[in-house]
Design a protein around this motif. Structure first.
Motif, mmCIF file in Angstrom:
data_model
loop_
_atom_site.group_PDB
_atom_site.id
_atom_site.type_symbol
_atom_site.label_atom_id
_atom_site.label_comp_id
_atom_site.label_asym_id
_atom_site.label_seq_id
_atom_site.Cartn_x
_atom_site.Cartn_y
_atom_site.Cartn_z
ATOM 1 N N GLU A 122 0.820 -1.206 0.000
ATOM 2 C CA GLU A 122 0.000 0.000 0.000
ATOM 3 C C GLU A 122 0.859 1.264 0.000
ATOM 4 N N LEU A 123 0.615 2.126 -0.974
ATOM 5 C CA LEU A 123 1.170 3.467 -1.011
ATOM 6 C C LEU A 123 0.025 4.417 -0.665
ATOM 7 N N VAL A 124 0.090 5.034 0.501
ATOM 8 C CA VAL A 124 -0.984 5.897 0.993
ATOM 9 C C VAL A 124 -0.629 7.351 0.651
ATOM 10 N N ILE A 125 -1.511 8.021 -0.072
ATOM 11 C CA ILE A 125 -1.262 9.364 -0.589
ATOM 12 C C ILE A 125 -2.283 10.328 -0.001
ATOM 13 N N THR A 126 -1.798 11.483 0.448
ATOM 14 C CA THR A 126 -2.691 12.542 0.908
ATOM 15 C C THR A 126 -2.517 13.748 -0.009
ATOM 16 N N ALA A 127 -3.570 14.082 -0.704
ATOM 17 C CA ALA A 127 -3.521 15.209 -1.642
ATOM 18 C C ALA A 127 -3.385 16.519 -0.874
ATOM 19 N N PRO A 128 -2.760 17.524 -1.461
ATOM 20 C CA PRO A 128 -2.610 18.813 -0.774
ATOM 21 C C PRO A 128 -3.936 19.529 -0.550
ATOM 22 N N ARG A 129 -4.945 19.160 -1.318
ATOM 23 C CA ARG A 129 -6.274 19.730 -1.125
ATOM 24 C C ARG A 129 -7.308 18.667 -1.500
ATOM 25 N N ALA A 130 -8.500 18.810 -1.000
ATOM 26 C CA ALA A 130 -9.552 17.823 -1.245
ATOM 27 C C ALA A 130 -9.914 17.777 -2.725
ATOM 28 N N LEU A 131 -10.198 16.585 -3.193
ATOM 29 C CA LEU A 131 -10.614 16.362 -4.572
ATOM 30 C C LEU A 131 -12.127 16.186 -4.589
ATOM 31 N N ALA A 132 -12.802 16.958 -5.414
ATOM 32 C CA ALA A 132 -14.262 16.890 -5.465
ATOM 33 C C ALA A 132 -14.706 15.587 -6.116
ATOM 34 N N LYS A 133 -15.847 15.093 -5.664
ATOM 35 C CA LYS A 133 -16.435 13.914 -6.290
ATOM 36 C C LYS A 133 -16.667 14.176 -7.774
ATOM 37 N N ASP A 134 -16.327 13.177 -8.598
ATOM 38 C CA ASP A 134 -16.452 13.210 -10.058
ATOM 39 C C ASP A 134 -15.395 14.074 -10.740
ATOM 40 N N SER A 135 -14.488 14.660 -9.981
ATOM 41 C CA SER A 135 -13.404 15.414 -10.606
ATOM 42 C C SER A 135 -12.323 14.452 -11.103
ATOM 43 N N THR A 136 -11.606 14.880 -12.137
ATOM 44 C CA THR A 136 -10.494 14.099 -12.667
ATOM 45 C C THR A 136 -9.192 14.651 -12.096
ATOM 46 N N PHE A 137 -8.300 13.754 -11.690
ATOM 47 C CA PHE A 137 -7.028 14.181 -11.125
ATOM 48 C C PHE A 137 -5.928 13.249 -11.619
ATOM 49 N N SER A 138 -4.692 13.704 -11.478
ATOM 50 C CA SER A 138 -3.549 12.875 -11.837
ATOM 51 C C SER A 138 -2.615 12.754 -10.645
ATOM 52 N N ALA A 139 -2.130 11.548 -10.416
ATOM 53 C CA ALA A 139 -1.156 11.268 -9.361
ATOM 54 C C ALA A 139 0.129 10.790 -10.027
ATOM 55 N N ARG A 140 1.200 11.543 -9.817
ATOM 56 C CA ARG A 140 2.484 11.192 -10.423
ATOM 57 C C ARG A 140 3.422 10.694 -9.338
ATOM 58 N N VAL A 141 3.984 9.499 -9.536
ATOM 59 C CA VAL A 141 4.820 8.855 -8.533
ATOM 60 C C VAL A 141 6.200 8.584 -9.118
ATOM 61 N N HIS A 142 7.242 9.038 -8.421
ATOM 62 C CA HIS A 142 8.623 8.700 -8.769
ATOM 63 C C HIS A 142 9.117 7.647 -7.774
ATOM 64 N N TYR A 143 9.787 6.625 -8.271
ATOM 65 C CA TYR A 143 10.209 5.515 -7.413
ATOM 66 C C TYR A 143 11.423 4.842 -8.042
ATOM 67 N N ASN A 144 12.148 4.082 -7.235
ATOM 68 C CA ASN A 144 13.315 3.378 -7.758
ATOM 69 C C ASN A 144 13.679 2.221 -6.842
ATOM 70 N N GLY A 145 14.478 1.305 -7.368
ATOM 71 C CA GLY A 145 14.937 0.173 -6.579
ATOM 72 C C GLY A 145 15.017 -1.088 -7.414
ATOM 73 N N GLU A 146 15.301 -2.176 -6.760
ATOM 74 C CA GLU A 146 15.346 -3.475 -7.423
ATOM 75 C C GLU A 146 13.975 -4.125 -7.305
ATOM 76 N N PRO A 147 13.293 -4.415 -8.415
ATOM 77 C CA PRO A 147 11.947 -4.994 -8.331
ATOM 78 C C PRO A 147 11.947 -6.332 -7.600
ATOM 79 N N VAL A 148 10.797 -6.663 -7.002
ATOM 80 C CA VAL A 148 10.661 -7.888 -6.222
ATOM 81 C C VAL A 148 9.688 -8.849 -6.896
ATOM 82 N N SER A 149 9.604 -10.045 -6.349
ATOM 83 C CA SER A 149 8.642 -11.045 -6.808
ATOM 84 C C SER A 149 8.221 -11.878 -5.615
#
Length: 480
Positions: A122-149
């Protein structure tokens, strides 16, 4: 999915050897940010009782734009993924599924967001401001490491796997996407998919969808693939190897890409029958629903092939029967996806039966005779009849669908008659194209078309754990 573990007189499949991969620990948890007490957070699961932590609530993804850079020499991946979604409630805190990796930043609509990690995925994200119902938003995530299985999956290893050539690939069911990009990982939330993959020059990165462009500069090759149709996340993939690429088109113009890893020469003849197989299946199931065709042929014996959308991924031991099976999934499983993992017979029972349809249509096999031989040999085999085909329980999804499932679908064909069965095969994927459905939906659909009371038949074959009574075992022309 075509499981090479299953060898019966029904399929003639090879016994598989599963590959074991070692998982690494996920990144240490970060501080849990507060969210507004007046706004309920999105649920940490999408609501599937089989895998309650899979997927998430509070939003519906419309598209993934995934960018990864992977160096086979180091085994490290750098990722930059943008998830575009519609809020289904007023939303400030929500989750994405991501296994392993160090997350370095998250932005919501261009503004920095707080985030934390919980549990394994789980990656838990808190937006800087509330997102209205039915609004469209984008979440951009930067990450790195050795992938797992993980090696505890039912069919073998799920997630990121290294190949013997030094390359890698992402594969698995019911989970695989979260092992290489942040995702709402459940078939119920289908979305478009775009991948830009950067690998060292001399390597190829192959995925699903249409090849948009390829460029090489400064010792790196960057390739972009775009899938415009909604896709369940476990049907996305990336495979990195020194592939031999063959391109072409189907008769209707659909682009074809076949990617052959070293060591896959034996399957190339069967792979080139792709157009013939799709034409045959389209004659049974209706118009081919995928935007592309082809296959990714791995040089590894991983124990299973998988129906990755429009371009299935094949184990080294794949044969013509496997290709028929995975292409049938483009209708049953990909275009029409399960509502819950309890519904997996919608995918596997029908795709497995496509192998019998092929044998009947191309090899003039007498399916009634094949069925009768199987029933005679399996008559008192309690272990064969024990798996439920619907609502079989978590961890048992793939136990009976490849063998008992074939007999059940053939019995259904004889129960409702040829004309109605042919209608079912074509009208079901047309009605639910690019959507989701459940096994009870399918039962009602078949009942409506046939006009029969099929409650006893469905209970005996698909919910039962014993050999069906003779009235359901020998319907129609199977009668004795």
């Amino acid at each position: 999915m075509f499981n090479r573990r299953v060898r019966t007189l029904l399929l003639g499949s090879l016994v598989c050897t599963l590959v074991a991969c070692t998982a690494t620990e996920p990144a240490p948890p970060q501080r849990q940010p507060p969210s507004s007490p007046s706004i309920a957070p999105g649920a940490a699961g999408i609501g599937d009782k089989y895998y309650p932590n899979d997927g998430n609530g509070g939003y519906d993804v419309t598209g993934y734009d995934v960018s990864v850079s992977y160096d086979p020499a180091t085994g490290r991946l750098e990722g930059d993924t943008t998830v575009t979604a519609r809020a289904t409630q007023q939303l400030q805190q929500f989750n994405l599924d991501l296994r392993g990796f160090t997350v370095t930043s998250v932005d919501i609509d261009g503004a920095r967001a707080e985030f934390s990690r919980q549990g394994d995925a789980e990656l838990v994200i808190t937006a800087p401001r509330a997102l209205a119902k039915d609004s469209t938003f984008s979440a951009r995530v930067h990450y790195n490491g050795e992938p797992v299985s993980v090696t505890s999956a039912q069919l073998g290893t799920n997630g990121w796997q290294r190949s013997s050539t030094g390359g890698a690939f992402a594969l698995g069911e019911p989970q695989s996407a979260a092992f290489w990009y942040p995702v709402n990982e459940h078939p119920r939330d289908k979305a478009t998919f775009r991948l830009t993959a950067r690998v060292p020059e001399g390597w190829n990165a192959v995925s699903i969808g249409r090849l948009e462009n390829t460029t090489t500069a400064n010792g790196w090759t960057t390739t972009t693939w775009t899938e415009p149709n909604p896709v369940a996340s476990y049907l996305t993939t990336v495979a990195i190897d020194r592939f031999t690429i063959e391109r072409g088109r189907l008769a209707d113009g659909t682009p074809v890409v076949n990617a052959f890893a070293p060591g896959t020469d034996a399957v190339r003849g069967d792979a080139r029958r792709l157009g013939e197989i799709i034409d045959f299946l389209a004659g049974k199931f209706g118009e081919y629903p995928a935007s592309t065709a082809g296959g990714i042929y791995l040089g590894e014996n991983i124990g299973y092939s998988l129906e990755t959308q429009g371009r299935p991924t094949y184990t080294r031991s794949a044969d013509l029967e496997t290709i028929v099976h995975e292409l049938a999934h483009q209708w049953y499983g990909n275009s029409v996806s399960v509502e819950s993992w309890a519904d997996i017979c919608l995918n596997e029972c029908l795709a497995s039966y496509s192998q019998w349809l092929w044998a009947e249509g191309k090899q003039r096999d007498n399916l009634d005779a094949r069925y009768q031989r199987a029933i005679d040999q399996l008559h008192d085999n309690a272990g064969f009849w024990a798996p439920r085909l619907y609502d079989m329980g978590t961890g048992n999804e793939f136990e009976g669908v490849y063998n008992k499932g074939i007999l059940a679908i053939h019995a259904l064909r004889r129960q409702i008659g040829e004309a109605d069965f042919n209608r079912v095969l074509r009208e079901w994927p047309a009605r639910h194209r690019d959507g989701n459905a459940s096994w009870p939906d399918f039962e009602r659909f078949v009942t409506d078309i046939s006009g029969q009371n099929l409650r006893g038949f469905f209970d005996a074959w698909f919910r039962g754990t014993e050999r069906p009574a003779d009235e359901y075992l020998y319907p129609g022309s199977l009668g004795r």
